[in-house]
Design a protein around this motif. Structure first.
Motif: not given
Length: 447
Positions: A29-38, A67-77
């Motif tokens: 989650g953190a890695a994906a967040g970092r990848f998409f928050r470049r 994800l939230t640790s790298t700044g992503m806002n999470v929407l849980l479905l």
């Protein structure tokens, strides 16, 4: 971390065992967040869906933390089909979509699939980049940039409404009795709702998940349960999904099974007649039956083959602008409607064909006579490579020579399990069994 994380359909394994641990999910989650928050801006969104496995709670929370640790806002479905995640990623303008599911695997397994902002699964290159980030130091966000998490209560409802729009306008399913087998999985509420709201008399099966019974004796991997229900209730057809509802098989009124090849043949011929089949081509994998290829040629259409995996089917479709493809296993990809295989929407297309033609399911599921095909799986020890041994290669070469001009042999490793899949096709079934059994014996001995 050792070995490659991503397989043919995301990351998959036994829950609470590498790589399906809470720790690895957090890092992913953190890695994906970092990848998409470049680009460093705030406001990034990720949607997360899941199927009904007990381990989904653990992985959902771990991914959310990463994800939230790298700044992503999470929407849980919550529990929704895999294609719903692809649809809602794009609809909700998210940067990333994640589905927690091991698809047709048993309940003790789980997996993590990633979708890009366009709703399509990530490329091999993007997955490789995320894997590199996982292996290194992942920089967290500053305290004021930590992301938020929010549960989306109407995610399933949004998908239900969209799915209904793919059924021909003005048509209803009144008078159709339909068994829908949801495999105790992600579509256990959405699929019956769609069919009922379109007017069908719905007989639900596999709609009582308890965290442990997904795909257990029901669903597309066990179609006999749906077939029995069709016969018992006198239904017009059965639609049987897998655990995350991205694949489908159809059962006719006599209990006969139609795999993905027959469904694709029906849709390809119908769409071509309606002028809807782009490029006059269907994209399928090397596993699809030779009978499908001959059927398409007879209609002036082409079959383009890819590696096994619906992601490779979709990649070829996008490259060439085709709008129909899939796998024999039941992934039916219709890019006019969805970004990945969608078992429910494929089922609706089959029902539309029944409604338009007035033909029973039994006529529509028999589009071509399959060339006899035999597939056997051989389990091997992870880390070994029986196919690299000279004695195994010798048996395979001899089998290919024996079937030259009259059939084919396909040997491959599964991308999700330590299995070697041995498949052959030949008109002579005795020869077919001899060829496959000979290869299986050689692989078993080596394994």
């Amino acid at each position: 971390m050792s070995g490659k994380l991503f397989g043919t359909d995301g990351v998959r394994g036994c829950a609470n065992t590498y790589p399906m641990t809470a720790e690895m999910a957090l890092r992913l989650g953190a890695a994906a967040g970092r990848f998409f928050r470049r680009d460093k801006r705030n406001g990034h969104r990720v949607v997360i869906g899941k199927d009904t496995r007990l381990s989904g709670y653990m992985l959902e929370n771990a991914l959310t933390a990463g994800l939230t640790s790298t700044g992503m806002n999470v929407l849980l479905l919550g529990p929704v089909p895999t294609p719903a995640v692809g649809y809602l990623t794009r609809s909700m303008r998210a940067d990333l979509g994640i589905m927690i599911s091991a698809s047709h695997n048993p309940a003790q397994d789980n997996g993590i699939k990633f979708f890009g902002p366009d709703g399509f699964k990530l490329s091999d290159e993007a997955e490789a980049e995320i894997e590199k980030i996982v292996a290194g130091e992942i920089a967290p966000a500053q305290p004021h940039n930590i992301g938020r998490a929010k549960r989306i209560d109407d995610g399933r409802g949004r998908y239900v409404e969209y799915a209904k729009t793919t059924f021909p306008g003005g048509q209803r399913l009144n008078g159709f009795k339909v068994v829908i087998d949801c495999a105790h999985g992600a579509a256990y509420r959405a699929a019956p709702e769609v069919l009922w709201e379109l007017g069908a008399d719905v007989i639900p099966l596999g709609v009582e998940p308890n965290g442990f019974n997904i795909n257990d004796g029901v669903g597309s991997t066990h179609p006999e349960a749906c077939a029995e229900a069709v016969i018992r209730h006198g239904a017009h057809l059965g639609i049987t999904l897998d655990g995350d509802a991205d694949r489908v098989q159809i059962i006719d009124e006599n209990g006969k099974l139609a795999d993905g090849d027959q469904i694709m043949a029906l849709l390809a011929s119908r769409w071509a007649a309606q002028g809807r089949l782009r490029g006059d081509a269907l994209v399928a994998t090397v596993m699809s039956n030779l009978g499908l290829e001959h059927f398409l040629e007879g209609h002036g259409l082409r079959l383009e083959r890819t590696r096994v995996g619906d992601r490779y089917v979709v990649e070829r479709m996008r490259e060439a602008g085709y709008n129909l493809g899939g796998e024999q296993s039941g992934h039916i990809v219709m890019t006019d409607y969805a970004t990945t295989g969608d078992g429910l929407i494929a089922g609706l297309q089959f029902l539309a064909a029944m409604a338009d033609s007035g033909d029973p399911a039994s006529r529509l599921v028999s589009q071509f006579e399959p060339v006899p095909q035999l597939l056997k799986n051989v389990r091997y020890t992870a880390g070994s490579d029986p196919l690299a041994l000279a004695e195994v290669q010798s048996v395979i070469t001899a089998a290919e020579a024996r079937l030259a001009g009259s059939g084919r042999v396909l040997i491959r490793k599964s991308g999700t399990e330590p299995l070697i899949r041995v498949m052959a096709e030949a008109q002579d079934e005795a020869v077919l069994h001899e060829v496959v059994d000979g290869i299986v014996a050689a692989v078993e001995k080596a394994a």
